[in-house]
Motif scaffolding. Structure first.
Motif, short mmCIF file in Angstrom:
data_model
loop_
_atom_site.label_atom_id
_atom_site.label_comp_id
_atom_site.label_asym_id
_atom_site.label_seq_id
_atom_site.Cartn_x
_atom_site.Cartn_y
_atom_site.Cartn_z
N HIS A 1 35.09 42.78 41.98
CA HIS A 1 35.85 42.07 42.90
C HIS A 1 36.43 43.23 43.95
O HIS A 1 36.71 44.39 43.49
N VAL A 2 36.55 42.95 45.23
CA VAL A 2 36.84 43.81 46.15
C VAL A 2 37.91 43.21 47.31
O VAL A 2 37.60 42.14 47.81
N ARG A 3 39.01 44.01 47.46
CA ARG A 3 40.14 43.38 48.39
C ARG A 3 39.60 43.98 49.90
O ARG A 3 38.98 44.88 50.03
N TRP B 1 40.04 45.28 53.22
CA TRP B 1 40.98 46.87 53.45
C TRP B 1 42.12 46.83 53.82
O TRP B 1 42.89 47.71 53.59
N LEU C 1 40.50 50.21 47.49
CA LEU C 1 39.40 50.68 46.77
C LEU C 1 39.47 49.91 45.35
O LEU C 1 40.49 50.03 44.48
N SER C 2 38.28 49.49 44.97
CA SER C 2 38.18 49.03 43.73
C SER C 2 37.53 50.21 42.77
O SER C 2 36.61 50.71 43.25
N PRO D 1 29.00 47.19 51.76
CA PRO D 1 30.25 48.03 51.40
C PRO D 1 30.36 49.13 52.56
O PRO D 1 29.40 49.79 52.64
N SER E 1 34.09 54.78 43.53
CA SER E 1 34.95 53.48 43.66
C SER E 1 34.19 52.76 45.09
O SER E 1 33.20 53.67 45.67
N GLY F 1 34.76 49.83 48.21
CA GLY F 1 35.57 48.86 48.94
C GLY F 1 35.31 48.72 50.75
O GLY F 1 34.08 48.99 50.83
N GLY G 1 37.20 40.41 52.23
CA GLY G 1 37.28 40.65 50.65
C GLY G 1 35.76 39.91 50.01
O GLY G 1 35.29 39.02 50.71
#
Length: 417
Positions: free
Chosen positions: A44-46, A48, A73-74, A161, A256, A258, A278
């Motif tokens: 899962h990615v937030r 930015w 960044l995840s 991404p 990583s 994001g 996201g």
């Protein structure tokens, strides 16, 4: 669905998650998860900005966007057995908005946004012509984006991404800071700045704490530019089906990811030119031992782009050369030529009723193609912008009937200092 190894709770901030990611590059950031070669997993990615940009009709949030906090960044994801000198193979199996949510307050919950950032807070490719803050909200219907702020346009997103990369070594980080610091020193008061030096304020460094955090925050690199480790490359064709080969600089590689985008034009020219969101990304990792020397990939990732996404057959292309707006000749300046091509496309679209800012937002968010078309014919470089005609709800090519007129609606929200 691959195993979810990096879950995020949409109701919590980036720093309040069970697994806290990072927003700077540093070799001492501990891995959040360890995987093995051959593993497939979901991340899962937030978005930015971690929810700072809202789904409304104001651009005040773009004007005052907290750039010191990005990117969310995840990771890092350590890969068992990875050693400096290897190539990390990353397959993008799938990518999309926040799963199981088609409405909500966060970008990715049924919507995303594109921003024109003001000159004193990020700027953009055409910041001299567009110095103020503007915003467009895009609504998602499946894979199609439309906007109340830019009527008459709809297109299928090439989701990807914007940022993915491996951790730098201490030596590589030192090299980044030295060369970027030297660039800043040539014009330290430039707006926007020539580069972004380390900034401890708002640094998030995973699970680092105490003195280790303070030391790393003082030297950790900002995530804004692409570098030898990959990073913020903003390549729209790095979508599902892509295979990326990243240089490995530290044990474990420490991958990583994001800055997910629903769509983007080549260059992400408004700075926040993509449709930001996201969401999730499914990855598979593997290793090529000693691959950096074997294939001569000592720096910068190479990749095999995925073949998904919209297929356009009809284009309207605009060209530009390396001559400034006031008539100064530049020698084979490809970036200037691309700027001029973009400005020609913007001028053209205004004849159909769009404001210049709406046209600029289209070029940032829609899947345009940018090309360096001629770089040897002195003194003028030639660059081109290819605009897919199918994204418009009206005929956009020149004709004897003249340009159709579009109702520009409410326009793009604007905020100025």
């Amino acid at each position: 669905m691959p195993e979810l190894l990096y879950p995020l709770d949409s109701t919590k901030r980036f720093t309040d998650q069970e697994k806290v990611g990072h927003n700077r590059w540093h070799p001492d950031i501990p891995p959040a998860v360890t995987v093995r070669p051959g593993d497939e997993f979901r991340v899962h990615v937030r978005e930015w900005f971690d929810g700072a940009i809202r789904n409304d009709d104001s651009a005040e949030d773009i004007l005052n966007a907290p750039l010191s906090t990005v990117h969310c960044l995840s990771g890092p994801f350590a890969v068992e057995g990875a050693k400096p000198g290897d190539l990390l193979v990353v397959d993008i199996l799938d990518v999309g908005p926040i799963p199981q949510e088609d409405s909500g307050p966060l970008a990715g919950q049924g919507w995303g946004y594109t921003g024109i950032f003001p000159t004193d807070n990020g700027g953009g490719f055409l910041t001299e012509q567009f110095p103020d803050a503007y915003k467009a909200i895009w609504d998602f219907s499946g894979h199609v984006a439309t906007s109340r702020h830019v009527p008459g346009v709809s297109f299928t997103g090439i989701m990807h991404p914007g940022l993915m990369g491996t951790a730098p070594s201490a030596a590589l980080l030192s090299k980044w800071n030295a060369r970027e610091g030297a660039l800043i020193a040539t014009n330290p008061n430039r707006v926007p700045p020539l580069a972004l030096p380390p900034l401890p304020t708002d640094a998030v460094l995973g699970s680092l704490t105490g003195d280790a955090f303070d030391r790393a925050a003082a030297e950790a690199a900002r995530t804004a530019p692409p570098r030898e480790n990959g990073g913020n490359q903003d390549i729209k064709n790095l979508t599902r089906g892509s295979r990326v080969f990243y240089p490995v600089f530290v044990d474990g590689a420490n991958l990583s990811v994001g800055d997910l985008h629903f769509s983007q034009g080549d260059g992400e020219i408004t700075f926040c030119g993509a449709i930001e969101m996201g969401g999730f990304i499914d990855l598979r990792v593997d290793l090529i031992p000693d691959g950096m020397s074997t294939y001569g990939v000592s720096e910068n990732a190479i990749f095999m782009p995925g073949n998904e996404g919209p297929v356009y057959s009809d284009w309207l292309a605009f060209s530009g050369t390396s001559v400034t707006l006031d008539g100064e000749q530049r020698y084979l300046d490809s970036q200037l030529a691309y700027q001029r091509a973009c400005l020609h496309a913007i001028d053209y679209l205004t004849k159909f009723g769009y404001s210049p800012e709406q046209a600029y937002l289209i070029l940032g968010a829609a899947p345009i193609e940018g090309r360096f078309s001629g770089v040897v014919d002195i003194p003028n470089a030639c660059a081109t912008v290819y605009l897919p005609t199918a994204i418009f709800d009206f005929p956009v090519a020149p004709s004897l009937d003249g340009p159709a007129q579009v109702d520009p609606g409410m326009g793009a929200p604007h905020a100025a200092r």
